[in-house]
Design an enzyme around this catalytic site. Structure first.
Site, PDB file in Angstrom:
ATOM      1  N   LYS A 227       0.821  -1.212   0.000  1.00 33.03           N
ATOM      2  CA  LYS A 227       0.000   0.000   0.000  1.00 33.03           C
ATOM      3  C   LYS A 227       0.857   1.265   0.000  1.00 33.03           C
ATOM      4  O   LYS A 227       0.338   2.374  -0.128  1.00 33.03           O
ATOM      5  CB  LYS A 227      -0.955  -0.007   1.190  1.00 33.03           C
ATOM      6  CG  LYS A 227      -2.103  -1.005   0.997  1.00 33.03           C
ATOM      7  CD  LYS A 227      -3.108  -0.956   2.132  1.00 33.03           C
ATOM      8  CE  LYS A 227      -4.280  -1.914   1.842  1.00 33.03           C
ATOM      9  NZ  LYS A 227      -5.250  -1.940   2.974  1.00 33.03           N
ATOM     10  N   HIS A 278      -5.605 -11.790  -0.858  1.00 32.93           N
ATOM     11  CA  HIS A 278      -6.919 -11.417  -1.386  1.00 32.93           C
ATOM     12  C   HIS A 278      -7.457 -12.458  -2.378  1.00 32.93           C
ATOM     13  O   HIS A 278      -8.481 -12.217  -3.031  1.00 32.93           O
ATOM     14  CB  HIS A 278      -6.863 -10.042  -2.057  1.00 32.93           C
ATOM     15  CG  HIS A 278      -6.813  -8.906  -1.077  1.00 32.93           C
ATOM     16  ND1 HIS A 278      -7.877  -8.560  -0.266  1.00 32.93           N
ATOM     17  CD2 HIS A 278      -5.815  -8.034  -0.766  1.00 32.93           C
ATOM     18  CE1 HIS A 278      -7.543  -7.535   0.503  1.00 32.93           C
ATOM     19  NE2 HIS A 278      -6.287  -7.204   0.220  1.00 32.93           N
TER      20      HIS A 278
END
Length: 360
Positions: A227, A278
């Site tokens: 991120k 994910h």
């Protein structure tokens, strides 16, 4: 909240103030140096004096009036039993809770609660856990500033913090760690530390070996390092993401893997979890849309923790779910999450529920 402790520096008064160690943030100041008192009003003032005098009491009254006006009803005075009797009428003018010296923790805490019923003295373990989370939180903040020169150092710090997380969860307790994490404002830092806490406790509950548990915790701490490349206006957006912004967010697993591959100390497990946390069993996840047996058990576990942690955290655009409500979401994701591992995660959810109940 914080306490300003004003003392005359004697052994007796120092012992009284030391009762607060580990239970509250305390700023200790000598009454002889009142000119150096902090200008910002504290939440509560505790004054401990081995010997009172009219001069000292007048100086204290002046301090409260000029510097900390409005704190008269949030004041605890600890004085000798003789001075308590001798200056009884004078002490009443302070509208303070008065405790005789020497005192013990129960009497001091009782007086503090009477002076300010809203004041929460945290358990010692929570305060210690808060200190343990501070370095990590600062590291994540530095990391997200997207300074490439700082990235390597930040990864090293996070790796070293694995021992801190496992140690805190083991020695101070899962509840202390989670309550400490909740105090931090950066969502990304809070989320990574939360996921690490869940991972550490679940690893212990599942009986992970002494070698495997730290690796699982390490992977949890590092899982969102990608991120760093996401613009802060998207990462910290106070509303739901648009489809375009969501597509930008979805590059973070691959970017995280690139960052971790630069450091030979990072385990393969951390790389796998960072890249694949994910992914979903039915192939509907990202970044590669892998499915079924292509997803290892540790990655499946990390996905469950990651989803749960996000559900029970508050964001500007959504309220936090209560633990059992979040668990029902996990249970409803049939075909996407491993049902056996979801069942195995339930004891952690129950522990989390108890933690929130304790903090309320």
């Amino acid at each position: 909240m914080n306490i300003l402790a004003i003392t005359d520096g004697t052994k007796e008064t120092s012992q009284a103030i030391s009762l607060l160690d580990g239970y509250a943030q305390v700023d200790v100041q000598l009454i002889s140096r009142m000119s150096q008192m902090p200008s910002k009003p504290p939440s509560l003032v505790v004054v401990a004096l081995s010997k009172c005098s009219e001069r000292i009491l007048n100086a204290l009254a002046s301090l409260l009036e000029t510097r900390f006006k409005g704190l008269r009803n949030r004041l605890v005075l600890c004085v000798s039993i003789n001075d308590k009797a001798h200056y009884a009428s004078r002490l009443k003018l302070f509208s303070a809770e008065v405790v005789s010296l020497p005192t013990d923790r129960d009497r001091l805490f009782h007086a503090i609660k009477k002076a300010d019923p809203t004041f929460k003295l945290q358990s010692k373990s929570v305060v210690l856990a808060t200190k343990a989370t501070q370095t990590l939180s600062n590291t994540f903040s530095t990391f997200l500033a997207n300074d490439e020169d700082a990235q390597e150092h930040c990864v090293e710090t996070i790796l070293e913090s694995t021992v801190t997380v496992d140690g805190a969860v083991t020695e101070l307790g899962f509840d202390a760690w989670m309550m400490a994490v909740a105090e931090h404002h950066s969502y990304t830092a809070r989320h990574c530390m939360s996921v690490a806490g869940f991972a550490s406790q679940w690893g212990a509950t599942l009986g992970f070996s002494k070698a495997d548990r730290p690796r699982f915790t390490e992977a949890a701490l590092l899982h969102d390092v990608g991120k760093v490349v996401i613009p802060l206006e998207i990462l910290d957006k106070p509303s739901r993401l648009t489809p375009g912004e969501r597509s930008v967010i979805e590059i973070h697993p691959a970017e995280g893997l690139k960052i971790l591959e630069k450091n030979p100390k990072v385990s393969q497990l951390a790389k796998d979890i960072t890249f694949s946390h994910h992914e979903l069993l039915d192939g509907s996840g990202y970044p590669n849309g892998i499915s079924g047996d292509e997803i290892s058990d540790p990655v499946r576990c990390s996905t469950i923790i990651d989803i749960y942690s996000a559900l029970v955290d508050t964001r500007p655009y959504k309220q936090a779910m209560v633990p059992y409500e979040a668990y029902q979401v996990l249970a409803s994701m049939k075909g996407k999450l491993d049902p056996h591992l979801v069942d195995a995660f339930r004891p952690i959810v129950e522990m989390h529920h108890d933690t929130l109940k304790q903090a309320a």
